[in-house]
Design an enzyme around this catalytic site. Structure first.
Site, PDB file in Angstrom:
ATOM      1  N   ASN A 173      60.136  39.484  -3.333  1.00 12.30           N
ATOM      2  CA  ASN A 173      61.290  38.587  -3.205  1.00 12.30           C
ATOM      3  C   ASN A 173      61.925  38.507  -4.590  1.00 12.30           C
ATOM      4  O   ASN A 173      61.402  37.831  -5.473  1.00 12.30           O
ATOM      5  CB  ASN A 173      60.823  37.199  -2.738  1.00 12.30           C
ATOM      6  CG  ASN A 173      61.946  36.175  -2.807  1.00 12.30           C
ATOM      7  OD1 ASN A 173      63.118  36.540  -2.885  1.00 12.30           O
ATOM      8  ND2 ASN A 173      61.589  34.899  -2.779  1.00 12.30           N
ATOM      9  N   HIS A 232      62.521  30.038   3.039  1.00 13.17           N
ATOM     10  CA  HIS A 232      61.853  29.965   1.730  1.00 13.17           C
ATOM     11  C   HIS A 232      61.949  28.529   1.210  1.00 13.17           C
ATOM     12  O   HIS A 232      62.951  27.838   1.431  1.00 13.17           O
ATOM     13  CB  HIS A 232      62.521  30.940   0.744  1.00 13.17           C
ATOM     14  CG  HIS A 232      61.727  31.114  -0.516  1.00 13.17           C
ATOM     15  ND1 HIS A 232      61.748  30.182  -1.525  1.00 13.17           N
ATOM     16  CD2 HIS A 232      60.877  32.076  -0.903  1.00 13.17           C
ATOM     17  CE1 HIS A 232      60.935  30.583  -2.501  1.00 13.17           C
ATOM     18  NE2 HIS A 232      60.384  31.736  -2.141  1.00 13.17           N
ATOM     19  N   GLU A 234      62.622  27.357  -1.551  1.00 14.40           N
ATOM     20  CA  GLU A 234      63.787  27.084  -2.408  1.00 14.40           C
ATOM     21  C   GLU A 234      65.010  26.776  -1.550  1.00 14.40           C
ATOM     22  O   GLU A 234      65.856  25.961  -1.927  1.00 14.40           O
ATOM     23  CB  GLU A 234      64.025  28.269  -3.367  1.00 14.40           C
ATOM     24  CG  GLU A 234      62.951  28.301  -4.453  1.00 14.40           C
ATOM     25  CD  GLU A 234      62.655  29.660  -5.050  1.00 14.40           C
ATOM     26  OE1 GLU A 234      63.434  30.609  -4.840  1.00 14.40           O
ATOM     27  OE2 GLU A 234      61.621  29.780  -5.729  1.00 14.40           O
ATOM     28  N   LYS A 240      64.531  37.068  -5.464  1.00 13.11           N
ATOM     29  CA  LYS A 240      65.322  35.852  -5.679  1.00 13.11           C
ATOM     30  C   LYS A 240      66.694  36.239  -6.243  1.00 13.11           C
ATOM     31  O   LYS A 240      67.176  37.331  -5.953  1.00 13.11           O
ATOM     32  CB  LYS A 240      64.590  34.870  -6.591  1.00 13.11           C
ATOM     33  CG  LYS A 240      63.143  34.655  -6.164  1.00 13.11           C
ATOM     34  CD  LYS A 240      62.532  33.455  -6.824  1.00 13.11           C
ATOM     35  CE  LYS A 240      61.042  33.433  -6.564  1.00 13.11           C
ATOM     36  NZ  LYS A 240      60.506  32.095  -6.554  1.00 13.11           N
ATOM     37  N   GLY A 257      56.181  30.311  -8.505  1.00 10.94           N
ATOM     38  CA  GLY A 257      56.810  30.407  -9.816  1.00 10.94           C
ATOM     39  C   GLY A 257      56.141  29.559 -10.878  1.00 10.94           C
ATOM     40  O   GLY A 257      56.676  29.392 -11.971  1.00 10.94           O
TER      41      GLY A 257
HETATM   42  C1  PEP Z   1      58.330  33.499  -3.911  1.00 15.64           C
HETATM   43  O1  PEP Z   1      59.373  33.194  -4.460  1.00 15.64           O
HETATM   44  O2  PEP Z   1      58.313  33.749  -2.697  1.00 15.64           O
HETATM   45  C2  PEP Z   1      57.121  33.571  -4.736  1.00 15.64           C
HETATM   46  C3  PEP Z   1      55.974  33.703  -4.129  1.00 15.64           C
HETATM   47  O3  PEP Z   1      57.301  33.480  -6.093  1.00 15.64           O
HETATM   48  P1  PEP Z   1      56.182  33.732  -7.238  1.00 15.64           P
HETATM   49  O4  PEP Z   1      55.400  34.955  -6.847  1.00 15.64           O
HETATM   50  O5  PEP Z   1      56.985  33.954  -8.481  1.00 15.64           O
HETATM   51  O6  PEP Z   1      55.334  32.525  -7.282  1.00 15.64           O
END
Ligand code: PEP
Length: 263
Positions: free
Chosen positions: A16, A103, A105, A18, A181
């Protein structure tokens, strides 16, 4: 979904991105990932979910190779006067096979409700694509002992809208919000416990639904991937930050291959 392997039970690793990337850096990353996955010569399915403006570029660089691609969100509508929105059918026109929905976010910053996530999942399936439905609890919810209730409510809002046949076509990603994150992954025991719970909810929908891929997401890195992917109900990973570095992403794909087929 185009895959490196014909084995439908091979583990699945999806990046992902983002809201990261620019044309030049995307090209370098996509080429490195495609080449690296090809050279892995292992039983693992790999995909990348890119920002929608880069779907054409991604298609031109990945088509015919071992890595699938997709988007990170779609509209709840199939077409119409919805300025700024991207329909699932538009994503499908670029050879994509995957769409992330729900997601955390988007749930947090765009106020997406569990019901809206269910509707988006329907649009993705109607377009012939595979939705990766994200569920997960916040730290406060975990500390209050609400993890199972939260993820069950999120998943049930999706399942209730789908036939058993459609439900069997989804992928579910368990992503604890506190692990995304942050560099603080769930432990393999914590992740496995929630995955086993989600598996039982899926099974309650129908036998065919019990075996949908269940991905773990939240600070997966090369050094914790193998331990997480070794758990019996973890069928792969949804990878954020580490998917932006070809070397790290490929190391995670390798860990998925090393842990064998899902289930
Ligand atoms: C995500 O954004 O789906 C995710 C798992 O991010 P990260 O691996 O950076 O924690």
């Amino acid at each position: 979904m185009p895959t490196q392997s014909a084995n439908a039970r091979a583990k699945l690793v999806v990046g992902n991105w983002k809201m990261h990337g620019r044309l030049a850096e995307n090209a370098a990353l996509l080429q490195a990932v495609a080449q690296g996955v090809g050279e892995l010569n292992a039983d693992v399915r790999v995909g990348v979910c890119v920002p929608s403006p880069y779907l054409a570029q991604t298609q031109s660089l990945l088509e015919g190779g071992p890595v699938a691609w997709g988007a990170q969100d779609v509209s709840a509508f199939s077409h119409g006067a919805y300025t700024g929105e991207v329909a699932a059918g538009m994503v499908a026109e670029f050879g994509a096979t995957l769409v992330i929905v729900g997601h955390s976010e988007r749930r947090a910053y765009h106020r997406e409700s569990a019901e809206l996530v269910g509707i988006k999942t329907q649009r993705v399936l109607e377009a012939g694509l595979t939705p990766i439905v994200c569920v997960g609890e916040t730290l406060e919810e975990r500390e209050a002992g609400l993890t199972e209730q939260v993820v069950a409510d999120q998943l049930d809002e999706v399942l209730v809208k789908l036939s058993v046949e459609d439900a069997a076509r989804i992928v579910v990603a368990y992503e604890p919000v506190w692990a995304i994150g942050t560099g603080k992954s769930a432990s393999s025991d914590q992740a496995q416990a929630v995955h086993a719970f989600l598996r039982s909810r899926l099974a309650a929908k129908g036998a065919a639904v019990a075996s949908v891929p269940l991905l773990y997401g939240g600070s997966v890195k090369p050094d914790n991937a193998e331990e997480l992917f070794s758990q019996s109900d973890i069928d792969g990973g949804l990878i954020g930050g580490a998917s932006l570095k070809a070397q790290d992403f490929l190391a995670i794909c390798k860990a998925a291959a090393a842990t064998g087929v899902a289930g």
